[in-house]
Design an enzyme around this catalytic site. Structure first.
Site, mmCIF file in Angstrom:
data_model
loop_
_atom_site.group_PDB
_atom_site.id
_atom_site.type_symbol
_atom_site.label_atom_id
_atom_site.label_comp_id
_atom_site.label_asym_id
_atom_site.label_seq_id
_atom_site.Cartn_x
_atom_site.Cartn_y
_atom_site.Cartn_z
ATOM 1 N N ARG A 64 -100.256 98.776 11.581
ATOM 2 C CA ARG A 64 -101.721 98.963 11.570
ATOM 3 C C ARG A 64 -102.052 100.374 11.109
ATOM 4 O O ARG A 64 -101.437 101.335 11.574
ATOM 5 C CB ARG A 64 -102.296 98.717 12.962
ATOM 6 C CG ARG A 64 -103.820 98.649 12.960
ATOM 7 C CD ARG A 64 -104.417 98.221 14.290
ATOM 8 N NE ARG A 64 -105.604 97.401 14.053
ATOM 9 C CZ ARG A 64 -106.660 97.357 14.828
ATOM 10 N NH1 ARG A 64 -106.713 98.059 15.943
ATOM 11 N NH2 ARG A 64 -107.696 96.592 14.529
ATOM 12 N N GLY B 113 -111.900 91.182 17.868
ATOM 13 C CA GLY B 113 -111.696 91.989 19.065
ATOM 14 C C GLY B 113 -112.718 91.650 20.124
ATOM 15 O O GLY B 113 -112.548 90.699 20.906
ATOM 16 N N ARG B 114 -113.826 92.407 20.120
ATOM 17 C CA ARG B 114 -114.841 92.225 21.167
ATOM 18 C C ARG B 114 -115.275 90.776 21.287
ATOM 19 O O ARG B 114 -115.537 90.287 22.389
ATOM 20 C CB ARG B 114 -116.033 93.143 20.869
ATOM 21 C CG ARG B 114 -115.682 94.619 21.088
ATOM 22 C CD ARG B 114 -116.708 95.529 20.475
ATOM 23 N NE ARG B 114 -116.705 95.428 19.025
ATOM 24 C CZ ARG B 114 -117.566 96.045 18.227
ATOM 25 N NH1 ARG B 114 -118.507 96.804 18.753
ATOM 26 N NH2 ARG B 114 -117.493 95.908 16.916
ATOM 27 N N TYR C 197 -103.805 108.090 16.402
ATOM 28 C CA TYR C 197 -102.672 108.367 17.295
ATOM 29 C C TYR C 197 -101.480 108.954 16.519
ATOM 30 O O TYR C 197 -101.583 109.213 15.323
ATOM 31 C CB TYR C 197 -102.316 107.102 18.094
ATOM 32 C CG TYR C 197 -103.497 106.684 18.943
ATOM 33 C CD1 TYR C 197 -103.969 107.541 19.954
ATOM 34 C CD2 TYR C 197 -104.190 105.515 18.700
ATOM 35 C CE1 TYR C 197 -105.089 107.209 20.701
ATOM 36 C CE2 TYR C 197 -105.310 105.177 19.447
ATOM 37 C CZ TYR C 197 -105.754 106.034 20.454
ATOM 38 O OH TYR C 197 -106.866 105.718 21.180
ATOM 39 N N GLN D 285 -98.276 95.469 20.718
ATOM 40 C CA GLN D 285 -98.592 96.662 19.924
ATOM 41 C C GLN D 285 -97.971 97.885 20.596
ATOM 42 O O GLN D 285 -98.071 98.049 21.813
ATOM 43 C CB GLN D 285 -100.115 96.838 19.801
ATOM 44 C CG GLN D 285 -100.449 97.841 18.701
ATOM 45 C CD GLN D 285 -101.911 98.247 18.647
ATOM 46 O OE1 GLN D 285 -102.490 98.588 19.667
ATOM 47 N NE2 GLN D 285 -102.499 98.241 17.464
HETATM 48 C C1 FMN Z 1 -111.966 97.467 24.591
HETATM 49 C C2 FMN Z 1 -111.296 97.834 23.292
HETATM 50 C C3 FMN Z 1 -110.008 98.342 23.330
HETATM 51 C C4 FMN Z 1 -109.334 98.616 22.133
HETATM 52 N N1 FMN Z 1 -108.010 98.996 22.178
HETATM 53 C C5 FMN Z 1 -107.286 99.048 21.037
HETATM 54 C C6 FMN Z 1 -105.877 99.176 21.078
HETATM 55 O O1 FMN Z 1 -105.245 99.200 22.150
HETATM 56 N N2 FMN Z 1 -105.220 99.242 19.898
HETATM 57 C C7 FMN Z 1 -105.862 99.181 18.696
HETATM 58 O O2 FMN Z 1 -105.210 99.249 17.652
HETATM 59 N N3 FMN Z 1 -107.200 99.026 18.633
HETATM 60 C C8 FMN Z 1 -107.918 98.924 19.763
HETATM 61 N N4 FMN Z 1 -109.274 98.662 19.697
HETATM 62 C C9 FMN Z 1 -109.909 98.395 18.383
HETATM 63 C C10 FMN Z 1 -109.921 96.892 18.078
HETATM 64 O O3 FMN Z 1 -108.617 96.401 17.865
HETATM 65 C C11 FMN Z 1 -110.770 96.550 16.839
HETATM 66 O O4 FMN Z 1 -110.198 97.141 15.706
HETATM 67 C C12 FMN Z 1 -112.218 97.016 16.952
HETATM 68 O O5 FMN Z 1 -112.760 96.692 18.228
HETATM 69 C C13 FMN Z 1 -113.105 96.369 15.873
HETATM 70 O O6 FMN Z 1 -113.037 94.967 15.964
HETATM 71 P P1 FMN Z 1 -114.188 94.078 16.705
HETATM 72 O O7 FMN Z 1 -115.496 94.464 16.095
HETATM 73 O O8 FMN Z 1 -113.779 92.654 16.374
HETATM 74 O O9 FMN Z 1 -114.136 94.386 18.155
HETATM 75 C C14 FMN Z 1 -109.983 98.424 20.886
HETATM 76 C C15 FMN Z 1 -111.302 97.965 20.864
HETATM 77 C C16 FMN Z 1 -111.951 97.654 22.043
HETATM 78 C C17 FMN Z 1 -113.342 97.082 21.971
#
Ligand code: FMN
Length: 375
Positions: free
Chosen positions: A225, A317-318, A173, A101
């Protein structure tokens, strides 16, 4: 019964993901100050790349002045390619496609991470956040340089052996800042009507695609995205996003990734509008462009339900931090063993780099954290 998300998925360029679950891009704060990938990060990705169809990496900055976090991966210099190569090789070695990314943080950069301690953006409008710096408005030449930098970062991803890049046009961003009527007040070709606010994102997509033609081949995946809405007034509306989505569906992209906190969430601008933003985009795009849905999905049931409306791909993600073996456990019929929360004692067993672990345990409400395993 076979689960839809375990089926393979083939992009229009013929590249196949072995299943429809991707690891969402997540910053882990663990690269070196110069942007080099560390061994801790490599290990963290290694243990999470054995099940999912693809890994979308933590975001990497394309220029020095586009850095958004401490410990961010860098894609802005050629000397970073060997580290990126290790990362791509590790992910692919475990069986997942590796997608880097890439972004520029614009007005969301912490000023102390920038060479001249000054944020930049489409216009000199500060983010709505206490104490936020007012960015300097980018000149036309600087905008062109940043667009080229997205191309250069793509070339580095190709040289490093990644299967693709995801252009990060979401989460407030720089690319989103150009699309947003809040952060983009320009009256030149980069701003104004919704069509003109698309100029920068479309130029980035174009540059990335030109780079792929010059240095890669058809097998290289290019995704985009976006975040569907902004709370700010003025801010991005769902109508803006659907207009943009129509345009993105005509671009040479392999997928569109809709960034929301909860897959089922309605409008953040209007509480009475409860229709899922992801589903609205899916309904608009149909089968013209594959959609990746994401957000607060944890169990196999959550993922199955999310896919019912036709969304073909899901990012976790998480949940993939909490349960690196998510897919393997489903495949082995051990769903009941899938963890959906973590304990403060789990860092080593989960192979999470210390800086990410500190962020997880110190940010209340971000992750489901139990005090101690047996508590
Ligand atoms: C620790 C962490 C770091 C993240 N860093 C990014 C990132 O670098 N780029 C991005 O597009 N989204 C980032 N996100 C958002 C996640 O990609 C995702 O959209 C969001 O956590 C919701 O999904 P989840 O409920 O499955 O975690 C981050 C989320 C978390 C928890």
């Amino acid at each position: 019964m076979t689960k839809k998300f375990l089926e393979s998925f083939t992009f229009k360029n013929g590249i196949t993901l072995k299943n429809r679950v991707l690891m969402a891009p997540m910053t882990n704060f663990s690269s070196k100050d110069n942007g080099e990938v560390t061994d801790e990060e490599i290990e963290y990705y290694r243990v999470r790349s054995g099940g999912v169809g693809a890994v979308l990496t933590a975001v990497a900055n394309v220029t020095d002045d586009g850095k958004g976090f401490h410990g961010e991966i860098g894609a802005h210099r050629d000397d970073l390619i060997p580290g990126l190569k290790k990362l791509a090789h590790t992910i692919k070695g475990e069986g997942a496609k590796a997608i880097l990314q890439i972004f520029h943080a614009g007005r969301m950069s912490p000023p102390e991470l920038l060479p001249d301690n000054q944020t930049v953006s489409a216009s000199a409008v500060a983010p709505v956040r206490e104490g936020a710096m007012t960015p300097r408005e980018l000149t036309n030449d600087e905008i062109e340089t940043i667009i080229k930098a997205f191309g250069d970062a793509t070339r580095r991803a190709i040289e490093a052996g990644f299967d693709g890049v995801e252009i990060h046009g979401a989460n407030t961003y720089l690319i989103q800042q150009f699309f947003s009527p809040h952060s983009n007040r320009r009256e030149d070709k980069w701003g104004g009507s919704v069509e003109k606010r698309m100029t920068f994102p479309l130029a980035v997509i174009d540059e990335v695609n030109k780079t792929v033609k010059a240095f890669g081949d058809e097998s290289f995946i290019v995704g985009y995205r976006l975040s569907p809405e902004e709370r700010e007034e003025p801010g991005i509306t769902m109508e803006d996003t659907l207009t943009f989505t129509d345009r993105l569906a005509q671009e040479d992209l392999h997928y569109l990734h809709v960034s929301v906190q909860d897959f089922h969430q309605g409008s953040m601008r209007d509480d009475s509008d409860t229709a899922s933003r992801v589903q609205l985009i899916q309904d608009r795009v149909g089968d013209k462009l594959p959609i990746i849905g994401v957000g607060s999905l944890h169990t196999p049931d959550d993922v199955e339900k999310a896919m019912e409306g036709g969304v073909p791909l899901i990012a976790l993600g998480r949940e993939i931090i909490v349960e690196p073996q998510w897919i393997q456990k489903v495949e082995a019929g051990r769903e009941s063993e899938i963890r959906t929360s973590l304990s403060v004692d789990d860092r080593e067993t989960l192979t999470v780099p210390e800086p990410l672990w500190q962020a997880i345990v110190n940010t209340k409400g971000w992750f489901p954290v139990k005090e101690h395993q047996n508590a």
